[in-house]
Scaffold this motif. Structure first.
Motif, PDB file in Angstrom:
ATOM      1  N   VAL A 137      16.820  -8.819  -2.724  1.00 47.57           N
ATOM      2  CA  VAL A 137      15.431  -9.026  -3.248  1.00 47.57           C
ATOM      3  C   VAL A 137      14.667  -8.275  -1.818  1.00 47.57           C
ATOM      4  CG1 VAL A 137      13.530 -10.791  -3.005  1.00 47.57           C
ATOM      5  CG2 VAL A 137      15.886 -11.771  -3.610  1.00 47.57           C
ATOM      6  N   PHE A 138      13.862  -7.522  -2.792  1.00 46.43           N
ATOM      7  CA  PHE A 138      12.857  -6.757  -1.960  1.00 46.43           C
ATOM      8  C   PHE A 138      11.619  -7.136  -2.094  1.00 46.43           C
ATOM      9  CE2 PHE A 138       9.798  -3.173  -2.154  1.00 46.43           C
ATOM     10  CZ  PHE A 138       9.807  -2.604  -0.659  1.00 46.43           C
ATOM     11  N   ALA A 139      10.865  -7.462  -1.028  1.00 44.20           N
ATOM     12  CA  ALA A 139       9.423  -7.882  -1.086  1.00 44.20           C
ATOM     13  C   ALA A 139       8.436  -6.652  -0.575  1.00 44.20           C
ATOM     14  CB  ALA A 139       9.036  -9.014   0.079  1.00 44.20           C
ATOM     15  N   ALA A 140       7.653  -6.545  -1.462  1.00 44.51           N
ATOM     16  CA  ALA A 140       6.733  -5.132  -1.337  1.00 44.51           C
ATOM     17  C   ALA A 140       5.952  -5.046   0.196  1.00 44.51           C
ATOM     18  CB  ALA A 140       5.762  -5.195  -2.400  1.00 44.51           C
ATOM     19  N   SER A 141       5.771  -3.796   0.338  1.00 38.13           N
ATOM     20  CA  SER A 141       5.034  -3.531   1.839  1.00 38.13           C
ATOM     21  C   SER A 141       3.844  -4.508   1.952  1.00 38.13           C
ATOM     22  CB  SER A 141       4.563  -2.215   2.047  1.00 38.13           C
ATOM     23  OG  SER A 141       3.833  -1.837   0.877  1.00 38.13           O
ATOM     24  N   TYR A 142       3.425  -4.854   3.197  1.00 42.12           N
ATOM     25  CA  TYR A 142       2.386  -5.781   3.631  1.00 42.12           C
ATOM     26  C   TYR A 142       1.567  -4.962   4.891  1.00 42.12           C
ATOM     27  CZ  TYR A 142      -0.128  -9.901   4.628  1.00 42.12           C
ATOM     28  OH  TYR A 142      -1.367 -10.751   4.824  1.00 42.12           O
ATOM     29  N   LEU A 143       0.630  -4.359   4.775  1.00 43.78           N
ATOM     30  CA  LEU A 143       0.124  -3.436   5.808  1.00 43.78           C
ATOM     31  C   LEU A 143      -0.693  -4.267   6.957  1.00 43.78           C
ATOM     32  CD1 LEU A 143      -1.863  -0.589   4.066  1.00 43.78           C
ATOM     33  CD2 LEU A 143       0.676  -0.476   5.086  1.00 43.78           C
ATOM     34  N   ASN A 144      -0.901  -5.630   6.559  1.00 44.32           N
ATOM     35  CA  ASN A 144      -1.445  -6.450   7.715  1.00 44.32           C
ATOM     36  C   ASN A 144      -0.576  -7.160   8.607  1.00 44.32           C
ATOM     37  OD1 ASN A 144      -4.025  -6.055   6.622  1.00 44.32           O
ATOM     38  ND2 ASN A 144      -3.996  -7.863   5.431  1.00 44.32           N
ATOM     39  N   SER A 145       0.758  -6.671   8.580  1.00 48.37           N
ATOM     40  CA  SER A 145       1.880  -7.181   9.479  1.00 48.37           C
ATOM     41  C   SER A 145       2.856  -6.126   9.931  1.00 48.37           C
ATOM     42  CB  SER A 145       2.612  -8.474   8.840  1.00 48.37           C
ATOM     43  OG  SER A 145       3.489  -8.908   9.741  1.00 48.37           O
ATOM     44  N   PRO A 146       2.998  -5.840  11.293  1.00 50.81           N
ATOM     45  CA  PRO A 146       3.636  -4.793  11.687  1.00 50.81           C
ATOM     46  C   PRO A 146       5.004  -4.895  11.142  1.00 50.81           C
ATOM     47  CG  PRO A 146       2.294  -5.361  13.284  1.00 50.81           C
ATOM     48  CD  PRO A 146       2.058  -6.435  12.539  1.00 50.81           C
ATOM     49  N   SER A 147       5.643  -6.269  11.269  1.00 48.29           N
ATOM     50  CA  SER A 147       6.963  -6.359  10.732  1.00 48.29           C
ATOM     51  C   SER A 147       7.303  -6.223   9.300  1.00 48.29           C
ATOM     52  CB  SER A 147       7.435  -7.744  11.318  1.00 48.29           C
ATOM     53  OG  SER A 147       6.793  -8.702  10.466  1.00 48.29           O
ATOM     54  N   SER A 148       6.010  -6.118   8.481  1.00 44.00           N
ATOM     55  CA  SER A 148       6.178  -5.803   6.996  1.00 44.00           C
ATOM     56  C   SER A 148       5.447  -4.682   6.683  1.00 44.00           C
ATOM     57  CB  SER A 148       5.811  -7.025   6.492  1.00 44.00           C
ATOM     58  OG  SER A 148       6.214  -8.182   7.072  1.00 44.00           O
ATOM     59  N   MET A 149       5.285  -3.816   7.303  1.00 44.21           N
ATOM     60  CA  MET A 149       4.743  -2.366   6.678  1.00 44.21           C
ATOM     61  C   MET A 149       5.495  -1.742   5.684  1.00 44.21           C
ATOM     62  SD  MET A 149       2.798  -1.048  10.196  1.00 44.21           S
ATOM     63  CE  MET A 149       1.365  -1.835  11.018  1.00 44.21           C
ATOM     64  N   PHE A 150       6.879  -1.668   5.997  1.00 51.21           N
ATOM     65  CA  PHE A 150       7.682  -0.983   5.130  1.00 51.21           C
ATOM     66  C   PHE A 150       8.341  -1.727   3.963  1.00 51.21           C
ATOM     67  CE2 PHE A 150       8.446   1.463   9.168  1.00 51.21           C
ATOM     68  CZ  PHE A 150       7.745   2.653   8.750  1.00 51.21           C
ATOM     69  N   GLY A 151       7.967  -3.065   4.185  1.00 49.90           N
ATOM     70  CA  GLY A 151       8.450  -4.011   3.095  1.00 49.90           C
ATOM     71  C   GLY A 151       9.734  -4.765   3.639  1.00 49.90           C
ATOM     72  N   HIS A 152      10.194  -5.828   3.054  1.00 49.63           N
ATOM     73  CA  HIS A 152      11.333  -6.430   3.509  1.00 49.63           C
ATOM     74  C   HIS A 152      12.284  -6.785   2.597  1.00 49.63           C
ATOM     75  CE1 HIS A 152      13.000  -9.448   6.332  1.00 49.63           C
ATOM     76  NE2 HIS A 152      13.151 -10.338   5.527  1.00 49.63           N
ATOM     77  N   THR A 153      13.595  -6.869   2.976  1.00 45.53           N
ATOM     78  CA  THR A 153      14.582  -7.175   2.127  1.00 45.53           C
ATOM     79  C   THR A 153      15.539  -8.377   2.443  1.00 45.53           C
ATOM     80  OG1 THR A 153      16.071  -5.580   3.121  1.00 45.53           O
ATOM     81  CG2 THR A 153      14.881  -4.911   1.195  1.00 45.53           C
ATOM     82  N   PHE A 154      16.164  -9.139   1.500  1.00 47.33           N
ATOM     83  CA  PHE A 154      17.010 -10.289   2.117  1.00 47.33           C
ATOM     84  C   PHE A 154      17.757 -10.571   0.749  1.00 47.33           C
ATOM     85  CE2 PHE A 154      13.041 -11.910   0.299  1.00 47.33           C
ATOM     86  CZ  PHE A 154      13.364 -13.084  -0.585  1.00 47.33           C
ATOM     87  N   LEU A 155      19.024 -11.179   1.050  1.00 46.91           N
ATOM     88  CA  LEU A 155      19.915 -11.777  -0.152  1.00 46.91           C
ATOM     89  C   LEU A 155      19.570 -12.963  -0.599  1.00 46.91           C
ATOM     90  CD1 LEU A 155      22.889 -10.283   1.456  1.00 46.91           C
ATOM     91  CD2 LEU A 155      21.541  -8.978  -0.085  1.00 46.91           C
ATOM     92  N   ARG A 156      19.585 -13.215  -1.867  1.00 45.69           N
ATOM     93  CA  ARG A 156      19.624 -14.627  -2.458  1.00 45.69           C
ATOM     94  C   ARG A 156      20.997 -14.724  -3.020  1.00 45.69           C
ATOM     95  NH1 ARG A 156      16.359 -14.819  -7.584  1.00 45.69           N
ATOM     96  NH2 ARG A 156      18.340 -14.161  -8.517  1.00 45.69           N
TER      97      ARG A 156
END
Length: 621
Positions: free
Chosen positions: A134-153
């Motif tokens: 699962v890829f969560a789209a980028s979120y500029l308001n958080s440094p940890s999520s500027m590039f997006g985030h991935t995890f496994l379901r």
């Protein structure tokens, strides 16, 4: 007779010894260098020398005292430990089930039953048949999520179409940051490895609430084509690392990197980690997984904000205004303006308004005393309209996030500053600016790290660093009658600045905030109040500061991007003067691999005018 007995005992002893040695499997001399074993131990070759170092930073991950730097010692210790009799949660076979399974298959060791209560309960609870990235789209308001985030379901068996995947569990890797750490401290520690990384298991619905409902981030689900044995091996290794410390690094050893390691363990030979060079950006890692033919199907899950915005956009302008008026309490739900609409039109307005009010109350904290009774009135009014189905799902974007341009960019161009001609070479490891091909990226979003601009001036054969961008972030989010996001920008690094007598490289920090307004589907105007700080011994007081403004227009489409505007700054410390600039920049895109660029600026600085033009080619890797 005694001699016969002794002779028989010797024969039996020899036979037993022969049978024992016949069952022993010699360990291959180079087994510790097998890529699968190195992946299980997270070993990487040392930058200098021919040794190895594991990225695992927890002593509990190793069975040998030298396991951190010796894959051979760790293999020998593991092999000895898994062949010891017994069982239980503390046995090596229970602590390291992936290592155990791989060694038994590789060396053809007998696979006797062993009791591992905790591991078996954990595996039974997860009940995994397929794995989805699962890829969560980028979120500029958080440094940890500027590039997006991935995890496994971890998807359970699909017994029927009613199987609720929202209840499935997820595996993710993230920095174990303190709750009170500021965003700036988080960014600093994340870059330099100041946090331990932890692997966590959470229900999928909690992830959706965090990413989709609160942070307004669309989700892309990539079902992997792993078979059951590969899924079991992935889970076994996830158990091995679930509570082990791996130092977290924002650019490389991050959420996406650890998931690549899990997939490499599940299917040896994919070598996804070999794709990582200086950084592991989540959207890039998804692209590598797709390119390795690991994906069976893709599903798009729009965020709550995307769904609400789409419903509103489907209304005509006058009905959008009516919906906003109802949501803000200016018009009643049974007002004549609403009643004069057809049943279908009224149902669409009520549905869009209800979803908008619900979204604002949950995501933006609208007062309950306003949102709750209004939501009730909207539902009552909607219930009076029979036989009209209006809810529609936002269409899937034509280009997924993993299908956008590659994030590493090299640029070569030529230009002229005043009467000095130059050639410029630019390296940008990551990620995207507003003039790059926009497909697969957030409109109006810009995020650049470690960009280096080097110029060679032909008049005096001088090579100069024109600019070194540490971080540069810009978020231009259009405002309307429903949503009022703040447009903002921040950046720091080093740049050439004019002192009146010379152009010197000075450290700088800049920021700004303002608004942006849509002028059409692809165009927006923006107005940003800015503030600049420069620090250098060549400045009269060692530093200078300037409030200012940046007014402009941005146009983006998949073939051409254009930005034009004017900036003004008033330097107020070392030198009291204004710096005014008019600019126009454009990129012509050729697929996702190349763009031609050109830019022109006209500047009034220290009571003199000078022009700069620059044109060339961007290549994306």
């Amino acid at each position: 007779m005694g001699q016969t007995v002794r002779f028989g005992q010797v024969i039996l002893c020899l036979a037993f010894s022969f049978n024992l040695h016949a069952n022993e499997q010699p360990t291959p001399e180079t087994l510790h260098q097998d890529p699968a074993w190195l992946t299980l131990g997270h070993y990487h070759t040392d930058t200098f020398g021919d040794g190895y170092t594991s990225q695992a930073d927890d002593p509990a991950f190793f069975l040998s005292e030298n396991g951190k730097h010796s894959p051979r010692a760790e293999l020998e210790a593991t092999l000895a430990a898994i062949q010891e009799p017994g069982g239980g949660n503390d046995h090596a076979r229970c602590r390291f089930p992936a290592r155990d399974a791989w060694l038994r298959e590789r060396l053809n060791l007998p696979d006797s039953e062993v009791s591992c209560p905790d591991y078996q309960d954990w595996k039974d609870t997860l009940n995994t048949e397929t794995v989805t990235l699962v890829f969560a789209a980028s979120y500029l308001n958080s440094p940890s999520s500027m590039f997006g985030h991935t995890f496994l379901r971890l998807d359970p068996p699909q017994e029927d179409e009613e199987t609720n995947l929202l209840l499935a569990n997820t595996i993710s890797y993230a920095a174990d940051a303190a709750a009170h750490d500021s965003e700036i401290l988080f960014a600093y520690k994340g870059i330099f490895g100041g946090y331990p990384g932890i692997t966590t298991v959470q229900p999928y619905y909690e992830k959706i609430r965090l990413y989709s409902d609160i942070e307004h981030r669309d989700l892309w689900e990539y079902t992997l084509n792993l078979d059951q044995s590969e899924v079991d091996l992935l889970l076994a290794h996830a158990w091995e690392i679930r509570d082990k410390n791996f130092d977290y690094y924002f650019f490389d050893e991050n959420c996406a990197y650890r998931l690549l390691a899990l997939i490499d363990v599940a299917r040896p030979g994919t070598d996804l980690l070999e794709e990582v060079s200086t950084h592991a950006i989540p959207s890039d890692t998804v692209r590598w997984v797709v390119d390795k033919n690991l994906v069976e199907e893709v599903y798009y899950r729009p965020s709550a904000a995307t769904s609400v915005a789409y419903q509103i956009s489907e209304l005509p302008d006058e009905q959008q205004t009516l919906s906003a008026a109802i949501a803000n309490g200016y018009v009643e739900t049974d007002a004549p303006e609403l009643q004069q609409l057809s049943d279908r039109e009224r149902a669409r307005v009520l549905d869009a308004t209800y979803d908008y009010v619900r979204y604002q109350s949950e995501a933006e904290g609208w007062p309950r005393e306003h949102a709750a009774p209004l939501s009730h009135e909207l539902l009552v009014s909607r219930s009076r309209i029979d036989g009209v189905e209006t809810s529609s799902r936002p269409p899937e974007p034509e280009v997924r996030d993993d299908q956008g341009h590659d994030t590493f960019r090299v640029s070569l161009g030529a230009g002229q500053l005043a009467h000095r001609e130059f050639t410029q070479l630019t390296f940008r490891p990551a990620y995207h600016d507003v003039l790059d091909p926009p497909a697969g990226y957030r409109p109006g979003a810009q995020l650049q790290f470690l960009r280096l601009d080097a110029r060679y001036y032909t008049d005096n054969d001088e090579l100069q660093v024109e600019q070194l961008v540490g971080v540069e972030i810009r978020s231009l989010s259009p405002r309307d009658q429903f949503f009022s996001p703040l447009s903002w920008q921040v950046g720091f690094g080093g740049r050439r600045t004019d002192t009146g007598n010379d152009r010197v490289l000075t450290p700088y920090l800049e920021g700004g905030a303002g608004g942006s307004w849509a002028l059409g589907d692809s165009t927006q105007a923006f107005a940003i109040a800015t503030a600049d700080l420069e620090i250098d011994d060549d400045l009269r007081r060692g530093y200078d500061a300037a409030p200012g403004a940046d007014l402009g227009v941005l146009y983006q489409n998949n073939r051409f991007s254009l930005m034009a505007g004017a900036r003004t700054k008033a330097w107020i410390v070392s030198s009291q003067h204004r710096q005014d600039q008019a600019y126009i920049k454009g990129n012509w895109h050729f697929g996702r691999e190349f763009s031609l660029f050109a830019e022109f600026t006209r500047e009034d600085h220290y009571d003199r005018y000078q022009s700069t033009w620059h044109a060339g080619l961007h290549a994306y890797f």
